[in-house]
Design an enzyme around this catalytic site. Structure first.
Site, PDB file in Angstrom:
ATOM      1  N   LYS A 137      31.562  52.089  33.012  1.00  0.00           N
ATOM      2  CA  LYS A 137      31.195  52.306  34.413  1.00  0.00           C
ATOM      3  C   LYS A 137      31.573  53.696  34.918  1.00  0.00           C
ATOM      4  O   LYS A 137      30.838  54.276  35.720  1.00  0.00           O
ATOM      5  CB  LYS A 137      31.768  51.218  35.319  1.00  0.00           C
ATOM      6  CG  LYS A 137      33.233  50.957  35.241  1.00  0.00           C
ATOM      7  CD  LYS A 137      33.609  49.737  36.086  1.00  0.00           C
ATOM      8  CE  LYS A 137      35.100  49.417  35.985  1.00  0.00           C
ATOM      9  NZ  LYS A 137      35.471  48.944  34.630  1.00  0.00           N
ATOM     10  N   ASN A 160      36.330  53.691  42.119  1.00  0.00           N
ATOM     11  CA  ASN A 160      37.315  53.436  41.080  1.00  0.00           C
ATOM     12  C   ASN A 160      37.429  54.574  40.075  1.00  0.00           C
ATOM     13  O   ASN A 160      38.373  54.637  39.290  1.00  0.00           O
ATOM     14  CB  ASN A 160      36.942  52.141  40.342  1.00  0.00           C
ATOM     15  CG  ASN A 160      38.053  51.600  39.486  1.00  0.00           C
ATOM     16  OD1 ASN A 160      39.140  51.310  39.966  1.00  0.00           O
ATOM     17  ND2 ASN A 160      37.785  51.460  38.192  1.00  0.00           N
ATOM     18  N   HIS A 206      40.926  41.739  31.872  1.00  0.00           N
ATOM     19  CA  HIS A 206      41.783  41.389  33.008  1.00  0.00           C
ATOM     20  C   HIS A 206      42.103  39.891  33.055  1.00  0.00           C
ATOM     21  O   HIS A 206      42.189  39.295  34.136  1.00  0.00           O
ATOM     22  CB  HIS A 206      41.138  41.828  34.326  1.00  0.00           C
ATOM     23  CG  HIS A 206      40.929  43.302  34.429  1.00  0.00           C
ATOM     24  ND1 HIS A 206      41.960  44.209  34.358  1.00  0.00           N
ATOM     25  CD2 HIS A 206      39.784  44.043  34.561  1.00  0.00           C
ATOM     26  CE1 HIS A 206      41.481  45.435  34.462  1.00  0.00           C
ATOM     27  NE2 HIS A 206      40.160  45.356  34.577  1.00  0.00           N
TER      28      HIS A 206
END
Length: 483
Positions: A137, A160, A206
């Protein structure tokens, strides 16, 4: 473990213009940017952070010195009664007691990107391009920005990727905001609406925060939740989970245009790889977007990133005739499959940002069989981290694997019997061993498949140390060979 959408309060926040006081939870980059944006609008800011003042970053300490934050509360404090909304930094798990108290008090909870979007929305409908996915990303975000800039658009690349969206709110009109979004940020969006949004891929990640891959994926899919007819959803047609989530049609999103990119097959609307050309197709359109030779980046995964970026840039009106210039001029981001040097015919790659097994598997795909000396290990992201697919790729692509960090046992336990491996412990010893064994035409690849926090400050620190060691080898060998 937390529910994917539990960061959200069920109570819609009133317009920011009506706020008198706000609580900012977490004073990392996003929290500091949010606090400054609120303070600039004469909104009283109270902050919460689990660290003592001495443990905060320099930007947060400066914020406290200037008085922009009225009070710094401990995480165990009660929620002040006069707070209009809570702005949540992405690193803060939404099950903290103070946040639970906010929900009970029906105090709205917003992500920092949600706050930024509302501030932008107050003056005009912002043009936002948003990117999420387990891997790629940041590169796709930066590459989308480069394509738009090459096409003449004023662009803010943020989120981010490093600069919070709140830090880019103030500025001239007409800008396009290209925003990288993590699952953590997407947990607490409410009205945030991208004109074009991309879901690049889904792989286990995660799992120290989410109870399952499905829960993690549901957070990612929130990137599409507020899109309306006329908006564009860009989806990886080769990733089954991304394709499933991106194809869902619910409510207002039912008429959102879905465009797919694929390296493996033709698509009806989007783009696909035809030998060495990327072809865009759709209603009344068929044209070449770019050729593989136009990419300055190595790796098959970067072909996918470039395809997604091209569809996103096209979605906001960019003329594809300028894409080749943007692609040729984009050399990639630090610590993401960067060629550090070529020494004695051996190429050294820094892919320290590969912090999960899927990222490292994707990195290996671009190498010839049996050509890679692969450095793996660090801290696994949760007990559910699965290295089996990576082990299969390493059996084909790697001539040897060099293991470091806490996850060495877990990785070694799934390596196939014929895969040469060496327990090195530290990155320094791994680089020394790999460089001694590598021969002309081979590559030494740091693509750890793990987080870095067992031995390093972060993935960037790990990547910098790898590059320093490679450059030290170059100094000793008298061959700088920088790539």
């Amino acid at each position: 473990m937390v529910e994917a959408n539990s960061g959200m309060s069920p109570n819609p926040a009133p317009p920011v213009s009506g706020w008198r006081s706000a609580l900012v939870y977490g004073l990392g980059l996003s929290g500091v940017a949010a606090a400054r944006a609120l303070s600039d609008r004469a909104i009283r800011v109270v902050a919460v952070d689990g660290r003592p003042v001495a443990g905060l970053g320099s930007a947060a300490r400066e914020l406290l010195r200037t008085g922009r934050v009225e009070t710094l509360l401990d995480e165990e404090a009660d929620l002040p009664s006069d707070i209009d909304a809570v702005v949540l930094s992405p690193g803060v798990p939404p099950n903290r007691p103070l946040l639970q108290n906010a929900r009970l008090a029906k105090t709205p909870i917003l992500a920092e990107v949600e706050l930024a979007y509302r501030l932008l929305e107050a003056s005009s409908v912002p043009t936002v391009v948003a990117i999420t996915g387990s891997n790629g990303k940041s590169t796709t975000t930066a590459l989308t920005g480069a394509l738009l800039e090459a096409a003449g658009y004023p662009v803010e690349v943020c989120g981010n990727i490093g600069t919070p969206l709140c830090a880019r709110v103030d500025g001239p009109p007409g800008r396009v905001f290209v925003v990288e979004l993590s699952s953590f940020q997407l947990e607490a969006v409410d009205r945030f609406r991208p004109r074009a949004a991309a879901l690049l891929n889904i792989s286990p990640d995660h799992l120290d925060r989410y109870r399952s891959v499905a829960e993690y994926a549901a957070a990612k899919a929130r990137i599409f939740r507020n899109q309306t007819p006329g908006d564009i959803a860009v989806v990886n047609g080769d990733d089954s989970e991304a394709r499933r989530l991106g194809s869902a049609r619910e409510g207002a999103t039912a008429r959102v245009r879905r465009r797919f990119f694929s390296r493996l097959r033709q698509v009806e609307d989007g783009c696909y790889l035809d030998r060495d050309r990327v072809i865009e197709v759709g209603p009344d359109i068929r044209r070449e977007l770019f050729r593989l030779d136009d990419l300055a980046l190595d790796g098959l995964h970067n072909v996918e990133n470039a395809m997604a970026a091209a569809l996103l840039a096209s979605a906001v009106g960019a003329d594809p005739s300028g894409f080749v210039l943007g692609l040729r001029g984009f050399g990639g981001l630090p610590h993401r499959m960067r060629l550090v040097a070529t020494l004695g015919g051996v190429r050294y790659y820094n892919d320290s940002k590969a912090t999960n097994p899927a990222a490292s598997t994707r990195a290996l795909a671009g190498f010839e069989d049996g050509s890679v000396h692969l450095i793996l290990g660090g801290r696994a992201k949760g007990e559910g981290a699965d290295f089996a697919e990576l082990a299969a790729a390493a059996a084909t692509k790697a001539t040897a694997v060099y293991l470091i960090g806490e996850a060495a046992d877990a990785i070694e336990s799934v390596l196939e019997a014929g895969t040469a491996r060496r327990r090195c412990g530290s990155l320094e010893r791994a680089v020394e061993a790999a460089s001694a064994a590598a021969s002309h035409g081979q590559s030494v690849l740091l693509s750890p498949a793990c987080a870095s926090f067992d031995q390093f400050e972060d993935f960037a620190d790990r990547g910098r140390q790898f590059e320093r060691q490679v450059r030290a080898l170059a100094a000793v060998g008298g061959d700088d060979g920088d790539g």
